[in-house]
Scaffold this active site. Sequence first.
Site: not given
Ligand code: NAP
Length: 259
Positions: A155, A151
């Site tokens: 990133k 992961y």
């Molecule tokens: N939350 C954290 O702590 C954190 C920290 C640093 C970076 N991030 C980054 O922020 C971004 C968003 O994360 P989040 O925290 O909002 O996560 P989340 O709540 O799990 O949302 C992830 C989104 O990605 C979509 N997704 C997952 N698999 C997919 C696929 N195969 N095709 C199309 N869409 C897909 C999901 O929608 P569906 O399931 O409907 O497809 C959902 O809309 C990610 O890139 C993550 O790495 C998050």
Amino acid sequence: MTRPKALITGASTGIGKVYAQRLAKRGYDLVLVARDKTRLAALAEQLHQDGAVSEVLAADLTQSHDVARIEKKLESDASISFFLNNAGIATMERHLDTSLGTIENIIALNITAATRLALAAGRAFVAAKRGTIVNMCSITSVNPERFNGVYGGSKAYLLALSQALTKDLNDNGVTIQAVLPGATRTEIWERAGADVDKLPPERVMEVDEMVDAALKGLDMGERITIPSLPDAQDLADAEAARLKMSPNLSHKHAAARYR
Ligand SMILES: NC(=O)c1ccc[n+]([C@@H]2O[C@H](COP(=O)([O-])OP(=O)(O)OC[C@H]3O[C@@H](n4cnc5c(N)ncnc54)[C@H](OP(=O)(O)O)[C@@H]3O)[C@@H](O)[C@H]2O)c1
């Protein structure tokens, strides 16, 4: 006047959903991309109350043909001027025990799809001489020791891609921002097999606060935004130290200490 349009991947929940709400309030119409069509349709309905028209595109971005549909949308719809490259997955698996399925999914979504879509948006926006690309990286981009290495590596890759593209895009009137959130309360934790409530609460940011900070960083003209970092000078110093090495990274002879 026609409203500008923003395309968001991973719009069905979490960070992408909050961006959709904020961008609708900023006057954008939306193209909402994720797998869960029902959730996207419910969000579209909600955004309509803010006057935004949303198009729902259900796509599994681990699948090449689905990525191709979104690339085509980015390159053919001239009203899209904002691209949030956000869909991503994580894992709590231990570095050496990361399963093949997890490795393949993380690379397909966080790297391959993110790359193809960033480049497609870049081509479209450069041709139009305007636009904004936001790449959702992570603090693991610069601190891979903190989390699963696959992961973190994905990133770090996205941050490197953002840095590489910055000059070409900026020279052509296009803005690019890499956002590096720390732990943010979304479903990603549960999906990765973790309980976010087990993290020290002082380390976990609420998703609305994270997105508002990232948008403020964008408004301030930042190319890299770390919402949690108290002192912006720390990031400036790290970037300066990295770039200071630049003229000395490729020479005809090995450094004296290696001879
Ligand atoms: N939350 C954290 O702590 C954190 C920290 C640093 C970076 N991030 C980054 O922020 C971004 C968003 O994360 P989040 O925290 O909002 O996560 P989340 O709540 O799990 O949302 C992830 C989104 O990605 C979509 N997704 C997952 N698999 C997919 C696929 N195969 N095709 C199309 N869409 C897909 C999901 O929608 P569906 O399931 O409907 O497809 C959902 O809309 C990610 O890139 C993550 O790495 C998050």
